[in-house]
Design an enzyme around this catalytic site. Structure first.
Site, short mmCIF file in Angstrom:
data_model
loop_
_atom_site.label_atom_id
_atom_site.label_comp_id
_atom_site.label_asym_id
_atom_site.label_seq_id
_atom_site.Cartn_x
_atom_site.Cartn_y
_atom_site.Cartn_z
N LYS A 65 -6.29 18.06 6.36
CA LYS A 65 -7.31 17.57 7.31
C LYS A 65 -7.09 18.12 8.73
CE LYS A 65 -8.11 13.20 4.86
NZ LYS A 65 -6.95 13.14 3.92
N ASP A 68 -8.18 20.51 15.44
CA ASP A 68 -7.54 21.05 16.64
C ASP A 68 -8.54 22.00 17.29
OD1 ASP A 68 -5.50 22.01 18.50
OD2 ASP A 68 -4.02 21.39 17.02
N ARG A 218 -3.56 6.51 -7.73
CA ARG A 218 -2.86 5.37 -8.31
C ARG A 218 -3.38 4.88 -9.67
NH1 ARG A 218 -2.96 2.47 -2.62
NH2 ARG A 218 -4.82 3.78 -2.62
O1 C5P Z 1 -4.48 6.25 -5.20
P1 C5P Z 1 -5.90 6.55 -4.88
O2 C5P Z 1 -6.75 6.88 -6.09
O3 C5P Z 1 -6.54 5.51 -3.99
O4 C5P Z 1 -5.81 7.92 -4.05
C1 C5P Z 1 -6.88 8.46 -3.36
C2 C5P Z 1 -6.44 9.70 -2.65
O5 C5P Z 1 -7.54 10.18 -1.90
C3 C5P Z 1 -5.30 9.52 -1.67
O6 C5P Z 1 -4.52 10.73 -1.68
C4 C5P Z 1 -5.99 9.36 -0.34
O7 C5P Z 1 -5.21 9.82 0.73
C5 C5P Z 1 -7.20 10.25 -0.53
N1 C5P Z 1 -8.35 9.94 0.33
C6 C5P Z 1 -8.94 8.68 0.34
N2 C5P Z 1 -10.02 8.45 1.16
C7 C5P Z 1 -10.48 9.43 1.94
C8 C5P Z 1 -9.90 10.70 1.94
C9 C5P Z 1 -8.82 10.91 1.10
O8 C5P Z 1 -8.54 7.80 -0.41
N3 C5P Z 1 -11.53 9.20 2.70
#
Ligand code: C5P
Length: 238
Positions: A65, A68, A218
């Site tokens: 992400k 800058d 997760r």
């Molecule tokens: O564990 P989970 O399924 O919630 O993981 C979602 C992934 O997507 C994580 O790596 C999180 O940082 C990323 N993410 C998110 N929401 C966003 C951007 C990225 O959950 N808006």
């Protein structure tokens, strides 16, 4: 967009150590389309983790992400391109110039090194922010207007798509068209724990709503049987 259902799944390698990442890549490499390397793993393990995933024949989404000044992000984008990742991302709030310069820099370096050009994706408004949090930083909202405005700006700058919450898919499709990619985290089956995700959809709902890729961490990682969990997701979106 990927046509094989499993290729639409991006597994979030949200772990600290190289060896843990390696274990997950070995387990899931024939079951998902890409592995997402984020700030924690990349800061801890560095570019060698990307080489490891690629050496196993897998694609990487580098989720750093960037945000800058345009020159700095464009240079970072060149380095991401040299690492041969399939996707990397930046914040649309960094502005039109920053996004355009980065897309161009990535195109130029990929051409001169004969590497495939990675997809460049934009984050609009982080899904952890609500309208109150937006107001605190001086953005008046409404949130969906901000998201769609930033998605359109990204698309005009040549960005390939956005990371968006499942609830934002409709408005982004409407404003940015069919070819603009939408990558969606916050995916949960009805029986899953929500964790810190607030606005979730099931894998099938997200794909039906128009998501091109699903980022899932997760629900697979913490499942009793991760392979069974990923198989259920594949069946759900097939
Ligand atoms: O564990 P989970 O399924 O919630 O993981 C979602 C992934 O997507 C994580 O790596 C999180 O940082 C990323 N993410 C998110 N929401 C966003 C951007 C990225 O959950 N808006």
């Amino acid at each position: 967009m990927a046509s094989d259902p499993k290729d639409k799944i991006i597994f979030a390698l949200d772990v600290e150590h190289f060896s843990e990442a390696q274990k997950w890549v070995n387990l899931l490499k024939d079951r998902v389309g890409l592995f997402k390397v984020g700030k924690q793993l990349f800061t801890h393990a560095g570019p060698k983790v990307i080489d490891m995933v690629r050496q196993k024949g897998q694609k990487v989404f580098l989720d750093l992400k960037y945000h800058d000044i345009p020159n700095t992000v464009a240079k970072a984008g060149e380095e991401a391109t040299k690492l041969n990742v399939a996707m990397f991302n930046l914040h649309a709030l960094g502005g039109f110039e920053m996004m355009k310069k980065t897309v161009e820099a990535s195109k130029t370096i990929s051409k001169s090194l004969r590497l495939p050009r990675p997809l460049v994706l934009a984050v609009t408004i982080l899904t952890s922010m609500d309208e109150g949090a937006l107001k605190e930083v001086g953005v008046q909202g409404p949130l969906l207007d901000e998201v769609s405005r930033l998605a359109l700006l990204a698309s005009k700058a040549g960005v390939d798509g956005v990371i968006a919450s499942p609830q934002e898919i409709g408005i982004i499709r409407e404003r940015c068209g069919e070819k603009f990619l939408i990558i969606t985290p916050g995916i949960r089956a009805p029986s899953d724990k929500k964790d810190d995700q607030k606005r979730t959809l099931t894998p099938k709902e997200a794909i039906s709503a128009g998501a091109d890729y699903l980022v899932i961490g997760r629900p697979i990682k913490e499942a009793k049987d991760p392979l069974e969990a990923v198989q259920k997701i594949i069946e759900d979106i097939s």
